[in-house]
Design an enzyme around this catalytic site. Structure first.
Site, PDB file in Angstrom:
ATOM      1  N   LYS A 128       4.213  -7.536  -0.340  1.00 21.52           N
ATOM      2  CA  LYS A 128       4.186  -6.275   0.403  1.00 21.52           C
ATOM      3  C   LYS A 128       4.981  -6.447   1.684  1.00 21.52           C
ATOM      4  O   LYS A 128       5.050  -7.554   2.220  1.00 21.52           O
ATOM      5  CB  LYS A 128       2.734  -5.899   0.760  1.00 21.52           C
ATOM      6  CG  LYS A 128       2.535  -4.433   1.054  1.00 21.52           C
ATOM      7  CD  LYS A 128       2.340  -3.645  -0.234  1.00 21.52           C
ATOM      8  CE  LYS A 128       1.904  -2.232  -0.004  1.00 21.52           C
ATOM      9  NZ  LYS A 128       1.323  -1.659  -1.227  1.00 21.52           N
TER      10      LYS A 128
HETATM   11  N1  GLU Z   1       3.277   0.864  -3.200  1.00 17.62           N
HETATM   12  C1  GLU Z   1       2.764   1.003  -4.529  1.00 17.62           C
HETATM   13  C2  GLU Z   1       1.444   0.255  -4.656  1.00 17.62           C
HETATM   14  O1  GLU Z   1       0.756   0.028  -3.691  1.00 17.62           O
HETATM   15  C3  GLU Z   1       3.774   0.655  -5.599  1.00 17.62           C
HETATM   16  C4  GLU Z   1       4.374  -0.720  -5.513  1.00 17.62           C
HETATM   17  C5  GLU Z   1       5.527  -0.930  -6.482  1.00 17.62           C
HETATM   18  O2  GLU Z   1       5.899  -0.033  -7.223  1.00 17.62           O
HETATM   19  O3  GLU Z   1       6.066  -2.048  -6.456  1.00 17.62           O
HETATM   20  O4  GLU Z   1       1.031  -0.055  -5.739  1.00 17.62           O
END
Ligand code: GLU
Length: 438
Positions: A128
């Site tokens: 993240k």
């Molecule tokens: N931000 C989204 C999540 O928390 C998607 C992450 C992604 O597609 O890599 O799952």
């Protein structure tokens, strides 16, 4: 003075000697995540010897993001990219822009991505990223320069086979386009596979924008069936009405549910007979929030937790459902569209009160599942139609839900602990297979 373990001494530090930034006290979401891991360890059998892996992010990068502001000054923002675990594949997870974001929060979000990706069995680890900024106060030019500089700074650890960012809170397909372009310029290639959630004309996938909300609805409908809750005519309350809550609310309304309350950063609105969701979505698109929507009454933000509803969908930020408000919630079922909206204390209260919690790591996994489809399509330069994407998404979500449900029944644990059992077993099994290097 450095502490070198003597020959024969344990090389794995005991939990009590975790570095300070990894400890549970005062660490908000990361502390919550550590408690969730502790709850699953007794169910991991021999793999429990690797559990410490889950409590230590593999790699943490903190970057300075300086940009020229439109008024000629230079501003500095703090950026992060955390790769929590890459045992099952490259890091994967979104990037958020938020003025209150902290390293501990990004560590937790990265860890929940490891768990989520393993629950739906897509071949990724968890990562993240974030920049500590309120993007709403930046001009478009400032936002683009900030995004590009951040991407350059984390460019040393991302890549189509290393770590693949995607949209999250306050980021969207345009920001992914700038990230993709910046990485491509720096590497001298057109690397569409470096990020997902891109515009469809730039290697994005059909259905990606709606995928998280569609997944929320899909697992919600599956769980409702298991507990005998009929969606048609049910009352739904939604917190956050963006990409996740807005789409989920629309799908529930289309299935005959009454969306009676919606809360976002602008306030809380309520309508006993159900809000007109398509009209509300239009209003939010035009004005940026639910506030000022004519066909509803305004209620105090805190009253949101007392609303008489069957289904509650927290789809905003972490730590919204706590020991303070969990006892007031009327819903029979909570579907976590957000990451980490429920604290472990609140989980216990809800379980005691027989409120079913569909945890984030499965409920909102639709987004990353279609991100996986996007990445695969980019590699093969062959694109699927939307029906195929949605059918594959629904199949994966239903399969993952069934597996988690079964583990919960077998072990008499919550769906969150069951999802962690499934995921952590997968992660630590690959950890063991790969072995320690050197
Ligand atoms: N931000 C989204 C999540 O928390 C998607 C992450 C992604 O597609 O890599 O799952």
């Amino acid at each position: 003075m450095s502490q070198v373990p003597a020959r024969g001494e344990s090389a794995i530090a005991p939990a009590s000697s975790l570095p300070s930034y990894l400890q549970a006290d005062n660490l908000g979401p990361w502390g919550n995540y550590l408690q969730q891991v502790d709850r699953v360890v007794p169910y991991l059998g021999n793999l429990a010897r690797w559990a410490e892996t889950l409590k230590r992010p593999k790699r943490i990068l903190i970057v300075d993001v300086p940009i020229h502001m439109d008024d000629g000054t230079v501003a500095h923002f703090e950026g992060y990219r955390v790769q929590h675990n890459v045992s099952r594949g490259p890091g994967k997870g979104g990037v958020r822009f938020h003025q209150d974001v902290t390293l501990s929060e990004v560590m937790a979000l990265a860890a929940w991505m490891s768990v989520k990706n393993a629950v739906v069995n897509v071949p990724y680890g968890g990562a993240k990223g974030a920049v500590r900024v309120d993007p709403k106060i930046l001009s478009r030019g400032e936002l683009e320069r900030m995004t590009r500089r951040y991407t350059s700074e984390i460019g040393i650890i991302i890549g189509p086979n290393k770590d693949i960012p995607a949209p999250d809170v306050n980021t969207n397909d345009q920001i992914m386009a700038w990230m993709m372009d910046t990485y491509s310029m720096n590497t001298g290639s057109t690397a569409t596979g470096v990020v997902t959630g891109k515009p469809v004309d730039l290697g994005g996938s059909l259905g990606r924008h709606e995928a998280t909300g569609r997944g929320v609805f899909t697992v919600g409908a599956e769980a409702a069936r298991h507990i005998g809750l009929v969606i048609s005519g049910s009352r739904v309350a939604v917190q956050g009405f963006g990409n996740v809550g807005g789409v989920a609310g629309k799908l529930f309304a289309e299935a005959g549910a009454h969306v009676v309350a919606v809360q976002d950063h602008g306030g809380t609105i309520y309508r006993e007979a159900g809000l007109d969701v398509p009209e509300l979505l239009k209003h939010v698109k035009e004005t940026g929030s639910v506030s000022g929507f004519a066909q509803a009454e305004v209620i105090a933000n805190d009253q949101f937790w007392d609303v008489d509803c069957d289904i509650l969908i927290p789809a905003a930020l972490e730590q919204q459902i706590t020991a303070t408000n969990a006892g007031r919630i009327k819903a029979r079922m909570i579907i976590e569209g957000a990451n980490g909206p429920t604290t472990p204390d609140a989980d216990d209260i809800l379980q005691e009160r027989n409120v079913l919690v569909l945890p984030d790591v499965i409920a909102n996994a639709g987004g990353v599942t279609v991100s996986y489809f996007e990445w695969v399509q980019d590699f093969s330069s062959f694109f699927w139609d939307e029906d195929e994407i949605n059918a594959r998404l629904v199949k994966i979500m239903k399969g993952a839900f069934a597996a988690v449900w079964q583990v919960a029944q077998e072990n008499k644990v919550s769906l969150r602990t069951a999802a962690f059992i499934v995921a952590c077993t997968r992660i630590l099994h690959t950890r063991e297979l790969r072995g320690l290097y050197p």
